[in-house]
Design an enzyme around this catalytic site. Structure first.
Site, PDB file in Angstrom:
ATOM      1  N   CYS A  25      10.668  -5.017  -9.352  1.00 29.89           N
ATOM      2  CA  CYS A  25      10.322  -5.357  -7.970  1.00 29.89           C
ATOM      3  C   CYS A  25      11.235  -4.650  -6.974  1.00 29.89           C
ATOM      4  O   CYS A  25      12.453  -4.574  -7.173  1.00 29.89           O
ATOM      5  CB  CYS A  25      10.398  -6.860  -7.765  1.00 29.89           C
ATOM      6  N   GLN A 104       1.352  -4.147 -12.944  1.00 32.50           N
ATOM      7  CA  GLN A 104       1.563  -5.483 -13.498  1.00 32.50           C
ATOM      8  C   GLN A 104       1.003  -6.520 -12.524  1.00 32.50           C
ATOM      9  O   GLN A 104       1.415  -6.600 -11.367  1.00 32.50           O
ATOM     10  CB  GLN A 104       3.051  -5.753 -13.722  1.00 32.50           C
ATOM     11  N   TYR A 186       7.776 -16.747 -15.081  1.00 35.96           N
ATOM     12  CA  TYR A 186       6.754 -16.830 -14.044  1.00 35.96           C
ATOM     13  C   TYR A 186       5.547 -17.581 -14.602  1.00 35.96           C
ATOM     14  O   TYR A 186       5.566 -18.057 -15.732  1.00 35.96           O
ATOM     15  CB  TYR A 186       6.438 -15.433 -13.521  1.00 35.96           C
TER      16      TYR A 186
END
Length: 359
Positions: A25, A104, A186
């Site tokens: 990220c 992703q 997650y």
């Protein structure tokens, strides 16, 4: 031929080498307004540099399937067509360099609504642009984190649909591979683990129930993702807990099931679902988990985790521990790592015409 530079074919897609970039990220999208979640110049420059450096496949960072699925307000998203169109600049450039563009697809679950890491990464409230996180159960990730709202069965079905719609948009955006984020604590990974999943309905309790959401997402995405294009799944092979967590044994068991449902490769990482655990971090510390999946199942794997040296990466592949290696921090440090590896191993690797002096 060097194992690192042997082309790799999945379904009808051939990837030019086994040096791949994992999703990392950047927390650099606009947080709100019409540009929310839209890739910016930073994203283009970041991914373009690694493609020009010879990386065979690049997985674009965790891209949220819904606004509340972002880790932070600054995450990329693909819940609308504006975002999807904006990715075209990047996917077109990567393909032009011979690099395979992957993405992703992710939902952050209970770890959503946080500040950027370099701002401390703490949870942010609604008064700071944050939102109520969602999760399989009303269990906070760690002390100081908010208690998430437990998803209803109807909301779970909505999440499955959001992943399918995101995959459809990813195809329109020019991506050749879709990866489902089931790792690092997650949402999908939260359902897998009894540490975070305390449900008593069909989505909790037994192994079969805890894996139900993941398989529903895989099936929904596989329906819209072309049969000639690969689908990856990223997993945390262990929660690094002594008990009451997701285990390596379950990962091996799940790998074969994922293959039956149309997953083509398991991207094997670890951890992220339990705070405060002790992880024995050292070079290649996660490779044994990938090696076990490869040895005990029929599903191809990619290995990740402090893989930094050319000889180290070559040995992982030559020993049959993985089918590809994912270099994270090292590709942040050296966007042209693949070209350096090619020089060391005497292998051919893509070099842009503009960089011919570097050969």
């Amino acid at each position: 031929m060097s194992a690192l530079f042997e082309p790799y074919t999945l379904r009808s897609l051939t990837i030019p080498n086994r040096i791949w970039m994992p999703p990392m990220c950047q927390y650099s999208a606009a947080p709100d307004g019409p540009e929310a979640g839209v890739p910016q110049d930073w994203h283009f420059a970041h991914y373009a540099a690694r493609a020009a450096g010879g990386t065979g496949l690049i997985i674009v960072e965790a891209t949220a399937v819904s606004p509340e699925g972002r880790i932070s307000p600054y995450d990329l998203g693909i819940w609308n067509d504006t975002q999807a169109r904006a990715f075209r600049r990047t996917t077109d450039f990567l393909k032009n360099q011979g690099t395979v563009p992957a993405i992703q697809l992710a939902h952050a679950g209970r770890k959503a609504s946080t500040e950027r890491p370099w701002k401390g990464g703490a949870p942010i409230g609604t008064d700071e642009g944050g939102w109520q996180p969602l999760a399989p159960s009303a269990v906070a990730f760690a002390e100081g984190h908010p208690v998430p709202a437990e998803l209803t069965v109807e909301q779970i079905r909505e999440v499955v649909g959001q992943f399918a719609e995101a995959a459809r948009r990813a195809l329109d955006a020019g991506f050749e591979v879709a990866e489902l984020h089931g790792a690092h604590g997650y949402l999908i990974g939260e359902f897998l683990s009894p540490h975070s999943n305390k449900r008593t309905d069909v989505y909790g309790g037994s192994y079969e129930n805890r894996t139900r959401l993941a398989l529903e997402v895989v099936d929904a995405v596989r329906e819209v993702w072309p049969q000639d294009k690969p689908l990856f799944f990223r997993i945390s092979a262990t929660d690094w807990l002594d008990e009451a967590g997701w285990t390596a044994d379950e990962t091996v068991r799940f790998a074969d099931t994922l293959k039956e449902h149309g997953v083509d490769l398991l991207d094997v990482s670890t951890g992220g679902n339990a705070s405060g655990v002790r992880i024995p971090v050292e070079p290649g510390y996660q490779v044994p988990f990938a090696a076990r999946v490869k040895a005990e199942t029929a599903l191809p794997v990619a290995a990740v985790g402090l893989i930094t040296e050319v000889a180290q990466a070559e040995k992982i592949l030559a020993n049959g521990e993985a089918d590809a290696v994912l270099l994270g921090r090292e590709l942040l440090r050296d966007p042209s790592w693949a070209r350096r590896a090619g020089r060391e191993l005497g292998a051919e690797v893509h070099v842009p015409d503009q960089y011919h002096r570097s050969v």
